[in-house]
Enzyme design. Sequence first.
Site, mmCIF file in Angstrom:
data_model
loop_
_atom_site.group_PDB
_atom_site.id
_atom_site.type_symbol
_atom_site.label_atom_id
_atom_site.label_comp_id
_atom_site.label_asym_id
_atom_site.label_seq_id
_atom_site.Cartn_x
_atom_site.Cartn_y
_atom_site.Cartn_z
ATOM 1 N N PHE A 126 40.411 43.008 43.401
ATOM 2 C CA PHE A 126 39.411 42.407 42.517
ATOM 3 C C PHE A 126 39.701 42.814 41.068
ATOM 4 O O PHE A 126 39.962 43.980 40.785
ATOM 5 C CB PHE A 126 38.026 42.895 42.951
ATOM 6 C CG PHE A 126 36.888 42.161 42.311
ATOM 7 C CD1 PHE A 126 36.457 40.953 42.813
ATOM 8 C CD2 PHE A 126 36.242 42.687 41.203
ATOM 9 C CE1 PHE A 126 35.393 40.271 42.234
ATOM 10 C CE2 PHE A 126 35.178 42.026 40.620
ATOM 11 C CZ PHE A 126 34.759 40.811 41.137
ATOM 12 N N ASP A 195 37.383 50.808 47.889
ATOM 13 C CA ASP A 195 36.275 49.993 47.410
ATOM 14 C C ASP A 195 35.746 49.195 48.604
ATOM 15 O O ASP A 195 36.490 48.428 49.229
ATOM 16 C CB ASP A 195 36.761 49.055 46.292
ATOM 17 C CG ASP A 195 35.610 48.295 45.632
ATOM 18 O OD1 ASP A 195 34.580 48.080 46.304
ATOM 19 O OD2 ASP A 195 35.755 47.911 44.462
ATOM 20 N N TYR A 220 24.642 44.474 45.943
ATOM 21 C CA TYR A 220 24.048 43.132 45.922
ATOM 22 C C TYR A 220 24.763 42.119 46.807
ATOM 23 O O TYR A 220 24.376 40.972 46.850
ATOM 24 C CB TYR A 220 23.953 42.598 44.486
ATOM 25 C CG TYR A 220 25.235 42.606 43.689
ATOM 26 C CD1 TYR A 220 26.210 41.641 43.900
ATOM 27 C CD2 TYR A 220 25.473 43.588 42.733
ATOM 28 C CE1 TYR A 220 27.387 41.661 43.178
ATOM 29 C CE2 TYR A 220 26.651 43.613 41.996
ATOM 30 C CZ TYR A 220 27.607 42.645 42.228
ATOM 31 O OH TYR A 220 28.773 42.665 41.516
ATOM 32 N N LYS A 221 25.816 42.542 47.495
ATOM 33 C CA LYS A 221 26.520 41.606 48.382
ATOM 34 C C LYS A 221 25.891 41.695 49.770
ATOM 35 O O LYS A 221 24.748 41.295 49.949
ATOM 36 C CB LYS A 221 28.015 41.908 48.348
ATOM 37 C CG LYS A 221 28.608 41.567 46.975
ATOM 38 C CD LYS A 221 30.046 41.976 46.801
ATOM 39 C CE LYS A 221 30.536 41.567 45.415
ATOM 40 N NZ LYS A 221 31.769 42.228 45.019
ATOM 41 N N ARG A 385 35.717 29.475 49.592
ATOM 42 C CA ARG A 385 35.369 30.752 50.194
ATOM 43 C C ARG A 385 33.982 30.653 50.846
ATOM 44 O O ARG A 385 33.028 30.217 50.213
ATOM 45 C CB ARG A 385 35.364 31.796 49.084
ATOM 46 C CG ARG A 385 35.424 33.205 49.528
ATOM 47 C CD ARG A 385 35.629 34.113 48.330
ATOM 48 N NE ARG A 385 34.448 34.144 47.480
ATOM 49 C CZ ARG A 385 34.013 35.246 46.847
ATOM 50 N NH1 ARG A 385 34.685 36.372 46.932
ATOM 51 N NH2 ARG A 385 32.942 35.206 46.109
#
Length: 426
Positions: A126, A195, A220-221, A385
Amino acid sequence: MNLDDCRRLDAQDPLAALRDQFILPEGVIYLDGNSLGVLPRAAPARIAQVVAEEWGQGLIRSWNTAGWFDLPQRLGDKVARLIGAAPGEVVCTDSTSINLYKVLFAALSQAGDDKRRVVLSERSNFPTDLYIAESMCRERGFRLELVEADALASALTDEVAVLMLTHVNYRTGAMHDMKALTERAHAAGALALWDLAHSAGAVPIALNDCNADYAIGCGYKYLNGGPGAPAFVWVHTRHAGQFEQPLSGWWGHAAPFEFNPHYRPAPGIARYLCGTQPIVSLAALECGIDTVLAAAPFDGDHGSMAALRAKSLALTDAFIALVEARCPGRFSLVTPRAHAERGSQVCLALQEGGSGAYAIVQALIARGVIGDFRAGDSRMPDILRFGFTPLYLRFEDVWNAVEHLVQVFADDEWKRPEFNQKLAVT
Ligand SMILES: *Cc1c(COP(=O)(O)O)cnc(C)c1O
């Protein structure tokens, strides 16, 4: 597989009732819980209570009387159950990017020496992870080396100080073997930093069992903590009391309310707090974490996240099978097919010569099927996605999502101009 099969699977789903924990918009099939989790039903009332009672009435007393002060630790203990860590090893605080800065700084101080000047990561990690690492390497005289996933093991030379990886790839959904790579890193004399942004709440994680060194993850995912929710940070206990905190704020002090002019770091993970914590956001995050912990009783003897993982794999398997059966020749599967190598999302690329991934995603969103688009580059195709959150998705939703995908191609719906205008957030 047909719609009846999907309804049968829903009727047999032991986790089906967990969907009631959420407020889901009418007419939406939400396949983006990997980007922003949905609203827990408990959150609005809890947030209102924090605002009206704890802040409004309790005021500053609430730091003691409402348990505000140790909220980062209390939530950290809950997250620990989801990531194979022990109580006292995790705090919820700051953002993923900031936590990465803190742990990477610490890992470099520990493992770097005259000969070890490399941070090794994956080219398709990322971007924020790569940006933070890039600037820190520049500041501290290290070199960031980026390789493809299959070259990581051979790139672990005796020059590597830190192996910094994201467990589940945000684009492809490919999952690393945390245990094997951590072992390789240690055998090469490097530390392993993970991560967990796309793993926590989505796949089983065993940080202590894998003997990892540092880990961070996102609130928040899959943890459903709300937009910009605090993230979390973990450090193996063998580093406790030693690791550095470059952002040496007063909340990480051993005794913040002594107001001593000199910094003395707290002994354990509390050291990774910096300043005053966002209490309203932490309260919302707790509601989100609780929605995931609610699946734990269904694990039986199989341990953390087993039931959610089983359903996640069944949902993603069903989606892959239906896309391949009902949209033949259109897509290639970017996500690995093998269960051990994938997280909780499925990524598709248009087959050779195909274009319009962005417009297809927009056309799906207009139909209430919310996934997202990630642009490609010279090495990677554009992708569609789709994240699958087993807490609230049904097999019937999978069927309907693919039915909409079929419809998007009928009459070339996706070619309409309104679906071809780029928005700021994709
Ligand atoms: C989502 C994500 C982040 C997000 O970082 P923020 O600081 O919350 O913006 C970081 N790293 C990875 C791998 C992610 O997937």
